[in-house]
Design a protein around this motif. Structure first.
Motif, PDB file in Angstrom:
ATOM      1  N   SER A   1      -4.338   3.268   8.784  1.00  7.45           N
ATOM      2  CA  SER A   1      -3.220   2.333   8.738  1.00  7.45           C
ATOM      3  C   SER A   1      -2.777   2.080   7.306  1.00  7.45           C
ATOM      4  O   SER A   1      -3.578   2.170   6.375  1.00  7.45           O
TER       5      SER A   1
ATOM      6  N   ARG B   1       0.423  -0.513   5.208  1.00  2.20           N
ATOM      7  CA  ARG B   1       1.539  -1.440   5.324  1.00  2.20           C
ATOM      8  C   ARG B   1       2.441  -1.298   4.111  1.00  2.20           C
ATOM      9  O   ARG B   1       1.976  -1.374   2.980  1.00  2.20           O
TER      10      ARG B   1
ATOM     11  N   SER C   1       5.775  -2.729   1.998  1.00  4.24           N
ATOM     12  CA  SER C   1       6.557  -3.931   1.747  1.00  4.24           C
ATOM     13  C   SER C   1       7.814  -3.556   0.976  1.00  4.24           C
ATOM     14  O   SER C   1       7.821  -2.579   0.224  1.00  4.24           O
TER      15      SER C   1
ATOM     16  N   TYR D   1       8.682  -5.679   6.045  1.00  2.00           N
ATOM     17  CA  TYR D   1       7.411  -4.972   6.079  1.00  2.00           C
ATOM     18  C   TYR D   1       7.454  -3.882   7.146  1.00  2.00           C
ATOM     19  O   TYR D   1       8.193  -3.973   8.121  1.00  2.00           O
TER      20      TYR D   1
ATOM     21  N   GLN E   1       4.320  -2.137   9.190  1.00  2.00           N
ATOM     22  CA  GLN E   1       2.908  -1.906   9.474  1.00  2.00           C
ATOM     23  C   GLN E   1       2.790  -0.601  10.245  1.00  2.00           C
ATOM     24  O   GLN E   1       3.397  -0.446  11.306  1.00  2.00           O
TER      25      GLN E   1
END
Length: 123
Positions: free
Chosen positions: A17, A19, A21, A80, A82
């Motif tokens: 994973s 993320r 921004s 964002y 994810q």
């Protein structure tokens, strides 16, 4: 001067994973849709996800549906992305963007763009 500054990219193994921004400065985009696109080597830039200004509407490309989640914090002027269960085919440069008048999946609907962030997913 409007700037969209991206952060959070990198290298990850398949199944992992990350993320991303994207922080906007220079004006407030709390009333406008914000989205993500990506461009893999040798391919056209493609739509990934978009979120409405109110956060009540989100749309995803079929290729990422169920794995990626777009969100935003209007107080921070930030969007964002994810990304879970990453696959090697997710490897690309990812771009955030702001659409002043739309909520779509087409590049020309977007007026401001981030600098791009490389995501590399190894198998």
């Amino acid at each position: 001067q409007v700037q969209l500054v991206q952060s959070g990219g990198g290298f990850v193994q398949a199944g992992g994973s990350l993320r991303l921004s994207c922080a906007a400065s220079g004006r407030t985009f709390s009333r406008h849709a914000m989205g993500w696109f990506r461009q893999a080597p040798g391919k056209e830039r493609e739509f990934v996800a978009v979120i409405s200004w109110s956060t009540s509407n989100t749309y995803y490309a079929d290729s990422v549906k169920g794995r990626f989640t777009i969100s935003r914090d209007n107080a921070k002027n930030t969007v964002y992305l994810q990304m879970n269960s990453l696959k090697p085919e997710d490897t690309a440069v990812y771009y955030c963007a702001v659409s002043i008048g739309g909520l779509g999946a087409i590049e020309y609907e977007y007026d401001y763009w981030g600098q791009g962030t490389q995501i590399t997913v190894s198998s």
